[in-house]
Each structure stands twice: as C-alpha cells, then as structure tokens.
Design a protein around this motif. Sequence first.
Motif, mmCIF file in Angstrom:
data_model
loop_
_atom_site.group_PDB
_atom_site.id
_atom_site.type_symbol
_atom_site.label_atom_id
_atom_site.label_comp_id
_atom_site.label_asym_id
_atom_site.label_seq_id
_atom_site.Cartn_x
_atom_site.Cartn_y
_atom_site.Cartn_z
ATOM 1 N N LYS A 1 5.955 11.248 -19.307
ATOM 2 C CA LYS A 1 4.888 12.164 -19.715
ATOM 3 C C LYS A 1 3.508 11.527 -19.777
ATOM 4 N N ALA A 2 3.467 10.220 -20.010
ATOM 5 C CA ALA A 2 2.166 9.573 -20.220
ATOM 6 C C ALA A 2 1.750 8.764 -18.993
ATOM 7 N N PRO A 3 0.458 8.773 -18.687
ATOM 8 C CA PRO A 3 0.001 7.959 -17.560
ATOM 9 C C PRO A 3 0.030 6.472 -17.922
ATOM 10 N N ALA A 4 0.235 5.648 -16.906
ATOM 11 C CA ALA A 4 0.190 4.195 -17.108
ATOM 12 C C ALA A 4 -1.219 3.794 -17.527
ATOM 13 N N ILE A 5 -1.310 2.881 -18.471
ATOM 14 C CA ILE A 5 -2.647 2.411 -18.890
ATOM 15 C C ILE A 5 -3.301 1.691 -17.714
ATOM 16 N N GLU A 6 -4.556 2.028 -17.446
ATOM 17 C CA GLU A 6 -5.302 1.275 -16.427
ATOM 18 C C GLU A 6 -6.553 0.697 -17.112
ATOM 19 N N GLU A 7 -7.631 1.476 -17.258
ATOM 20 C CA GLU A 7 -8.798 0.965 -17.993
ATOM 21 C C GLU A 7 -8.476 0.904 -19.480
ATOM 22 N N LEU A 8 -9.042 -0.064 -20.159
ATOM 23 C CA LEU A 8 -8.840 -0.155 -21.612
ATOM 24 C C LEU A 8 -10.057 0.380 -22.352
ATOM 25 N N LEU B 1 0.873 -1.170 0.000
ATOM 26 C CA LEU B 1 0.000 0.000 0.000
ATOM 27 C C LEU B 1 0.905 1.213 0.000
ATOM 28 N N SER B 2 0.788 2.034 -1.028
ATOM 29 C CA SER B 2 1.858 2.995 -1.283
ATOM 30 C C SER B 2 1.344 4.375 -1.666
ATOM 31 N N GLU B 3 2.201 5.340 -1.440
ATOM 32 C CA GLU B 3 1.877 6.697 -1.858
ATOM 33 C C GLU B 3 2.190 6.865 -3.342
ATOM 34 N N ILE B 4 3.140 6.076 -3.826
ATOM 35 C CA ILE B 4 3.566 6.209 -5.229
ATOM 36 C C ILE B 4 3.334 4.902 -5.992
ATOM 37 N N GLU B 5 3.380 5.022 -7.315
ATOM 38 C CA GLU B 5 3.207 3.851 -8.193
ATOM 39 C C GLU B 5 4.332 2.842 -8.026
ATOM 40 N N SER B 6 4.136 1.669 -8.554
ATOM 41 C CA SER B 6 5.204 0.675 -8.648
ATOM 42 C C SER B 6 6.338 1.269 -9.484
ATOM 43 N N ASP B 7 7.577 0.990 -9.067
ATOM 44 C CA ASP B 7 8.702 1.497 -9.852
ATOM 45 C C ASP B 7 9.137 0.483 -10.916
ATOM 46 N N SER B 8 8.317 -0.530 -11.139
ATOM 47 C CA SER B 8 8.716 -1.567 -12.087
ATOM 48 C C SER B 8 8.791 -1.011 -13.511
ATOM 49 N N HIS B 9 9.645 -1.622 -14.275
ATOM 50 C CA HIS B 9 9.806 -1.247 -15.681
ATOM 51 C C HIS B 9 8.459 -1.213 -16.391
ATOM 52 N N TRP B 10 7.602 -2.216 -16.085
ATOM 53 C CA TRP B 10 6.357 -2.363 -16.829
ATOM 54 C C TRP B 10 5.314 -1.313 -16.441
ATOM 55 N N GLN B 11 5.489 -0.735 -15.245
ATOM 56 C CA GLN B 11 4.588 0.338 -14.835
ATOM 57 C C GLN B 11 5.089 1.689 -15.354
ATOM 58 N N GLN B 12 6.419 1.840 -15.360
ATOM 59 C CA GLN B 12 7.005 3.157 -15.660
ATOM 60 C C GLN B 12 7.343 3.350 -17.148
ATOM 61 N N ASN B 13 7.950 2.330 -17.735
ATOM 62 C CA ASN B 13 8.524 2.517 -19.078
ATOM 63 C C ASN B 13 7.918 1.601 -20.136
ATOM 64 N N ASP B 14 6.703 1.229 -19.932
ATOM 65 C CA ASP B 14 6.027 0.347 -20.872
ATOM 66 C C ASP B 14 4.525 0.528 -20.642
#
Length: 470
Positions: free
Chosen positions: A337-344, A307-320
């Motif tokens: 610059k772009a938000p991580a995809i959540e809903e499709l 449970l976190s204040e920030i997003e996962s720092d994983s490659h797949w969350q940040q750079n993909d």
Amino acid sequence: VFGYKEYDATEVSKHDTKEKRIWVTYRQGVYDITDFVEKHPGGENILLGAGGSIEPFWQIYGVHKKPEILDMLEEYRIGNLADSGDALKNTEDPYANDPVRHPALKPASLKPFNAEPPLKILAERFLTPNSLFYVRHHLPVPDPSPAEYALEVEGIGIEGTKTLTLEDLKTKFPKVTITAALQCAGNRRSEQNKIKKVKGLDWGAAAIGNATWSGARLTDVLAYLRVDCNDPRIQHVIFDGLDLDPTGKPYGASVTARRALNPGNDVILAYEMNGETLPRDHGYPVRAIVPGVVGARNVKWLGRIVLSEIESDSHWQQNDYKGFCPSVDWDTVDFKKAPAIEELPVVSSICDPADGSEVPIVDGKVFLRGYAWSGGGRKIVRVDVSADGGKTWCEAELVEQEKNTHHFRTWSWTIWQARVPVKPGQKEVELVSKAVDASYNSQPDTVEPLWNLRGVLNNSWSRVKVTLKS
Ligand code: MTE
Ligand code: MO
C-alpha cells in the motif's frame, strides 16, 4: 612479545566496559587498562577506544607517542592480537573478513556491522571523515578484487548484458565530484523506540554523514552504452549489490527513472569518497550515489544496474523502508500500500550539547551546534532554535553550506550554530532546533504522531534537555 596468549579482535571488542574489563590494542599488543582508566590524564576519553585499537586516537591526540607512555602501556599487556590472516582462514563466520573499523564508531549491531559516530563530534566538520562515517550493512561485506570487478548493465534498450571494469569507469568518463549527505531512513529511531518499541536498529541522531563523492555520472555511462534515457518504457533503475543473502540474492534497491536518468540529479557511480579510494565499508570499489535520496537506495559494492519497467523486487524495496500510519502494526501492515521511500523530509539535529549534559552560560547564552538537511536537493534556508522548549525562537547562524548551489540542487547538509539566551535563574532547559528547506517545509514538533512500526522518517524537532551551570 613472545609467549603471550593470542586474542582476536572479536574477543577484544567484548571488553568495552569496566564490568567486562576494558581492553585495548596497540599494534600487536592487547592491554587490559581497566585499572589505568582512573589515572588517565585525559579522563574518560580513553573509553572511546575501549574494545578496539587506540591507534586512531593517538593519531589525533599526538601527546601519546612518547617512549615513556609506551613503556607504561606495556605494564598492562595481557596478550597479542591474533594475526588478521587467521580471520581470513575462518570460513565459518561470513563476517570474519569484514574490515577493521574506527573504534569511535558505536556499534548498533556487530554482525552485520552497523555503527554511528559520537554525535558530539559529527557537526564539528562539514565533511565527515571516512573512518567516522556511519556504517549500515544488512549482510557481510563483500571483497571484490579491483581487477576482477565488473559492473553489469542490462535491461530495456540494452542487448544482453554489458560489462564495465573499474578501469573503464575511471577512464572512459569524466570524473564528477559532488558533495552529498547520506542519511539512513532510521536515523533518530531511538526516539520512536522510547514511545513504543519499533523493529530496527536503535539509531541515535548520527546515522547521517556528509562527504564528497567522485565517479562517473550514470547518464554518461548509459549514453556510452547507447541507451535512450528518454525511453518511456524505462520507469525504474535497479541497483544490485555484490553482498548476498544466504540464498544468494543480493542487497538491492531501485529509484525512479525520472530521478536517475536526469543528469541534473547528479546520480553517480562513485569510486572515491572525500578524495580517497572508496572504503570497503562504504562500497569499494563502486557504489551508487543517488543524492537527496534515502541511504537505502545508495547501493554499495554495485554489481548490476537494470533499466526496468518495474521496481526492484528486493525485500528492502518492497517490504521495508516505507512509512505507515501510527496505528498500523505487524498484524495489519500491507507493504504494497505504501510507496518506497525515495526523497527524505527536512531534518535537523542538535549535536552539541549532548542530551542530559551540563552546559555553561556565557554572557547569558548557551551554545548549540548541529546539522540540517533536506532530501530532494532542497537547500536549508533557515534553522530556528529555542532554549525554552519552543516557546520563543531565534535564528541560528548557517556556518557552512555548499556555496553557489541551486536551491533545489543542494545535496550536502548545512552546519549551523547558535548562542541562545536563557532566562536568569533557570536550572534546566529544553533546547530545540527545527530547520526550514527551500520549499518552506519544516519539521513537526513531536515524534508521537510520526511513530511507525519500522521506526523510519523521524524528522521531529530535535530536543535536548540540559542543566545550566550556575
Ligand atoms: N548497499 C548494499 N549493497 N548493502 C547494504 O546493506 N545498506 C544501505 C545502503 N546501501 C546497504 C547498501 C543503507 S540502508 C544505507 S543507510 C546506506 O547504504 C549506508 O551507507 P554507508 O554504510 O556508507 O553509510
Ligand atoms: Mo539505511
């Protein structure tokens, strides 16, 4: 059966075309059936099993289980299948312990394993069978023992690290079952590849499936751990898998707390898929199911929740798994610059007929079948189809859909079908489908303006060109 050469499954899998010779296995036997293919009464269907076991097909096509057919098969025997125990001993290949897969899954890559089922059969069923459900791995498949499995939970509102066993998850919380489709962000990437090469697996339109998932509700588990789900400091919920990259970092992702901590969003820690134990390829023993959300956040082999204040720092969350303007290339891309995809976004695909096939006209009409789905729980309210590339339309019949679900809490896909009139005398037509969801979102007509360097988020009209049988 003695005195034969031994082949392992990887060797067999290389023999899947006439050029490379067609090998199949049945029980312990390895058979080269290249010369038999033309004589096969079921035609080229036999090629579905090329490079793997034919047993799963024989389970479906029961006519094969006769002594005379087994005798005939023996004539083509070239060897024995090496004991899978040998593969376990092979410590050099991290993929050696990957599970056996259904031979109908068409691999987009073998190591890691990524595969989709034949599109034509995908929309035949509302629930996609586990063995035919697309598989998307980034790393080798871990093999945690159910007795030793422990889910770690930590972060804001939790002191230290709490652990829950598989038994805890199964017995301490009500078992919740939901039906949800799971779709890879790269589904239908191959259409983007045709415009300009993108980075990623060349997925067709079958990197999606629909299943029931059973497990413990995330909010129940957190309540048990005395977490205050309304704690404003919790902004993201991070999921880490047990599959590790070569540096020891797990596959990981996160979703917004606003989604994950609302019980109405049905986020569950699933240990069953379609009423069966969760298969290894789909995350055994436990995976996160975040319905309505891109496949990538539905973390398999779940090892840790933070449970976190920030997003996962994983490659797949940040750079993909992010979308960009068509003009952005690998030299100019700024993933921050772009938000991580959540809903499709809303999608539909024509599964049958196949692109390039020849189709019959019955009473002046052609038959179409496919799936439609939208992210965020938005129910499919309509599917429009056309047999003239989108000039004229008619409405498809929604054959199967989750019943009695709220328009904004429908996680499963919709199977639709249609009989569309074709103008007499036409030889070639373009069939099209577009779905509409409960927010009246629909699909854009072409893929060109959607093109992005990672080839994700293609939800353009499904287009299939067919020849009409006269
Ligand atoms: N979870 C872990 N631990 N490792 C992975 O590689 N792949 C993700 C997601 N969860 C992945 C993962 C991606 S990109 C997708 S699309 C889905 O799992 C695929 O789920 P499936 O293989 O069960 O169809
Ligand atoms: Mo994915």
